[in-house]
Scaffold this active site. Structure first.
Site, mmCIF file in Angstrom:
data_model
loop_
_atom_site.group_PDB
_atom_site.id
_atom_site.type_symbol
_atom_site.label_atom_id
_atom_site.label_comp_id
_atom_site.label_asym_id
_atom_site.label_seq_id
_atom_site.Cartn_x
_atom_site.Cartn_y
_atom_site.Cartn_z
ATOM 1 N N PRO A 176 0.913 -1.090 0.233
ATOM 2 C CA PRO A 176 0.115 -0.092 0.117
ATOM 3 C C PRO A 176 0.768 1.208 -0.049
ATOM 4 C CG PRO A 176 -0.087 -1.102 2.037
ATOM 5 C CD PRO A 176 0.662 -1.793 1.492
ATOM 6 N N ASP A 179 5.925 2.173 2.129
ATOM 7 C CA ASP A 179 4.915 1.189 2.427
ATOM 8 C C ASP A 179 4.256 1.606 3.728
ATOM 9 O OD1 ASP A 179 3.810 -1.197 3.137
ATOM 10 O OD2 ASP A 179 5.456 -2.540 2.612
ATOM 11 N N HIS A 180 3.002 1.781 3.470
ATOM 12 C CA HIS A 180 2.066 2.340 4.667
ATOM 13 C C HIS A 180 1.735 0.948 5.859
ATOM 14 C CE1 HIS A 180 0.325 5.245 6.846
ATOM 15 N NE2 HIS A 180 -0.767 5.838 5.815
ATOM 16 N N ARG A 181 2.289 -0.076 5.247
ATOM 17 C CA ARG A 181 2.026 -1.262 6.394
ATOM 18 C C ARG A 181 3.503 -1.030 7.249
ATOM 19 N NH1 ARG A 181 2.993 -6.301 2.887
ATOM 20 N NH2 ARG A 181 4.535 -5.131 2.237
#
Ligand code: CAO
Length: 672
Positions: A468, A644-646
């Site tokens: 994401p 990476d928004h994780r």
């Protein structure tokens, strides 16, 4: 406790037979009759079963070894009551399903063929009888590919005596009654036909003696059914015809594991309709007629027996011969081994009772479909694990699939998912791009993609689908950096090193990764952890004639500007020359992708997983910047930071980016 060795039994005189599969490992607890190894000649494969139960303490063979009768296979630590081979055999016979108790109803409901088509017996003496090859559907001079018994062996009724093979089908000949093998009249490699004497058996009890002398109703029932071929009409009938399961050696309730046709299909006589499978054998049921399938009345998972209707065909009525009674051609059985097959099951691998037609010569040895060559046990394993066997590469001779091939296939996929190489969810639910004929719109040329381009495409898609992304933009003021860089130009020339903005960016990013370690991480494949890295290796995207590659510069935080400039130049050249090694492209923590020399105001770089962030660098330009009093002309470098928004939240990204632009704007801070 005792140690016993298990050796290769009599394998019909074959010597130096290849071990194609080792089914056990040291430490395994094995049961009696459990397969130890699979041997294969160019004609037959045979499993060697354990003659004792216990724990394997030593394995004396490996795949590829050549063995002969007597070669030691394993050492087994047996229990206190270790049984010898003879005792074991008796035990095996004792524990084999006692058919009358086990299947009373089947016997009643299947009076014609509730037993394997056994070898036929003719009286020799009151206690000894010759055993002959039964009706094998008219096939002559069939190869004996395996002798399953030795002189002196006690056999139970239904135990396999020999295995026959044509070029397309293999079939076992079971003993018609229990007894002791007095003599064997055939050897491996012999050619036999119906009526050829195979062996002489001495019956083991008065009861069986009398049975043998005068076949009981049970034995009469066990005799091969009349061959359909003998009653075949001269030409096939036209019009609607039922397609039914032919005689399949007495097997009841064989499972439909594959439907090879559908309503509306035009098929030829001999085309496979369905594949049936029991525990020990799989067999294709070929069409008895050419024509168009009107309807099918079976589905995968159904259990079928001889006579069950598969569907209806509008037969063309060609002059092809067809069985009159069965209205289906003979099933072709694929046999793996009967050594571990209970007596009742060997029915399935017994002789076909109808004459093999052209259709019977379908892919019995290649399995169902044209592409899968595997035995029933492997197919069963494949189904249990949900594996499409067509996708598995066979490592056995002639590409035969082994159980290990299936296991390794599954293991590799599981491992790839766990290590993030592939995603369990990759591509799921995403509609495929339509195929377009571009030539309709104008002249086109198809250009082959380079290996690097294909890899890049796959990686980009993987990263784009799995990660994401958030992209954040900012401009870094490089006015002072550029002034400093210009001042270093002469020294660079002296050193033979070109100092572009990239080494400064490498150094600045390394510093930011140390200052904000939340960017120097990767997602752990278990989904439960974050991998925090204590090293700073940075990838640098390089545009090459073959495509995009990302060599990694190691320990950037420990290197000076000149060193980094020299290394960046050298590795970019190596990349363009196509000489990078895999190791030089691995281990990155972060990537810098600089399109500064090409132009552009900004772009959304795709994170190069398993890294969690990437910096896109666009072309610097002079912009008016408000200094609190006036607009000042400053050299501004557009930066795009994707993450990476994780792994990274917006707050971390904000801090990282602010720090980064600050050190780029004032490179003295790199010293702090
Ligand atoms: N703004 C303005 N000028 C820039 C600049 C920037 N951001 N970055 C580089 N330049 C200038 C350099 O200073 C140099 O000019 P001078 O010769 O006058 O000093 C000139 O552009 C050429 O630089 P370069 O390309 O030779 O060297 P580099 O260090 O800037 O870049 C490399 C090296 C390997 C990063 C680059 O050649 C490259 O391959 N970039 C492609 C990256 C890419 O394809 N990314 C994929 C994007 S999709 O994710």
């Amino acid at each position: 406790m005792a140690i016993q060795t298990i050796a290769v039994p009599d394998i019909g005189g074959s010597a130096d037979v290849e071990v194609i599969e080792v089914c056990v490992a040291v430490g395994d607890t094995i049961e009696l009759e459990q397969s130890l190894v699979v041997l294969e000649t160019d004609k037959a494969s045979m499993e060697v079963p354990a003659t004792v139960a216990g724990k394997i303490t030593k394995l004396s063979v490996k795949e590829g070894d050549k063995v002969s009768e007597g070669s030691i296979l394993v050492e087994v630590e047996t229990g206190a009551a270790a049984a010898g081979a003879a005792a074991v055999h008796t035990a095996a016979a004792d524990t084999a399903p006692a058919e009358p108790e086990a299947e009373p109803t089947a016997k009643k409901s299947a009076p014609v063929a509730d037993k394997p088509a056994p070898a036929t017996a003719s009286a020799q003496t009151s206690a000894e009888q010759s055993v002959e090859v039964p009706d094998i559907g008219g096939a002559d001079n069939v190869d004996v590919i395996e002798i399953c018994v030795s002189v002196g062996d006690e056999v139970a009724e239904g135990d396999s005596l020999i295995v026959l093979e044509t070029d397309k089908a293999s079939m076992e000949v079971p003993a018609p009654f229990a007894g002791k093998v007095v003599s064997l009249s055939v050897a491996e490699g012999a050619k036999v036909s119906q009526g050829t004497v195979i062996a002489v058996l001495a019956t083991t009890s008065a009861a069986t003696q009398s049975d043998a002398a005068e076949p009981s109703p049970k034995q009469a029932a066990a005799a091969p059914a009349p061959t359909a071929a003998a009653k075949a009409p001269a030409s096939a009938p036209a019009g609607d015809q039922n397609l039914v399961v032919p005689e399949i050696g007495g097997a009841e309730g064989a499972e439909v594991i594959e439907i090879c046709v559908k309503a509306g299909d035009s098929i030829s006589e001999g085309d496979s309709l369905i594949v049936l499978e029991t525990d020990k054998a799989s067999m294709e049921i070929p069409a008895a007629f050419s024509g168009k399938i009107k309807s099918l009345s079976v589905k995968e998972g159904d259990k079928l027996s001889a006579g069950d209707v598969i569907g209806v065909i509008l037969a063309e009525g060609a002059a092809a011969p067809a069985p009159a009674e069965s209205t289906a051609a003979t099933a072709s059985a694929h046999v793996v081994s009967s050594k571990d097959a209970p007596v009742a099951e060997s029915a399935v691998v017994a002789m076909p009772s109808a004459k093999p037609t052209a259709s019977a010569e379908l892919a019995a040895t290649t399995g169902f479909g044209d592409s899968v060559y595997a035995g029933p046990a492997v197919r069963k394993l494949g189904r249990q694990l949900g594996v499409d066997l067509a996708k598995v590469k066979g490592s056995g001779p002639r590409g035969r699939l082994t159980k290990d091939d299936v296991r390794i296939y599954v293991k590799t996929i599981v491992n790839d998912v766990q290590t993030g190489k592939i995603s369990a969810s990759s591509g799921s639910g995403i509609p495929a791009m339509p195929a377009v004929d571009f030539s309709k719109f104008g002249a086109i040329e198809l250009l082959k993609m380079s290996k690097i381009k294909k890899l890049t495409a796959a990686n980009m898609q993987r990263n784009w689908l799995n990660i994401p992304h958030v992209t954040q933009w900012d401009d870094a003021d490089i006015t002072d950096l550029e002034a400093f860089r210009a001042s270093m130009k002469a020294e660079g020339e002296k050193r033979g090193v070109k100092l572009t903005p990239v080494p400064f960016l490498l150094k600045a990013v390394a510093s930011a990764l140390r200052a904000e370690p939340s960017f120097n991480v990767s997602m752990h494949h278990d989904g439960e952890h974050i991998v925090q890295k204590d090293y700073v290796h940075i990838g640098m995207a390089v545009d090459t004639p073959n495509g995009l590659v990302v060599p990694v510069i190691r320990d950037v935080d420990k290197k000076g500007l000149w060193e980094l400039a020299a290394e960046a130049t050298a590795i970019a050249k190596k990349a363009r020359d196509g000489k990078l090694t895999m190791a030089e492209m691995q281990g990155g923590c972060f990537t810098i992708s600089s399109l500064g020399a090409m132009g552009g105001n900004g772009f959304t770089p795709i994170v190069n997983g398993p890294e969690v962030a990437i910096l896109g660098v666009s072309r610097a330009q002079i912009k008016p910047v408000w200094n609190g009093k006036d607009f000042e002309p400053r050299n501004m470098l557009p930066l795009s930071l994707s993450y990476d928004h994780r792994a990274i939240n917006g707050g971390d990204a904000g801090r990282f980016f602010t720090y980064l632009t600050a050190v780029i704007a004032d490179i003295r801070k790199l010293l702090l």
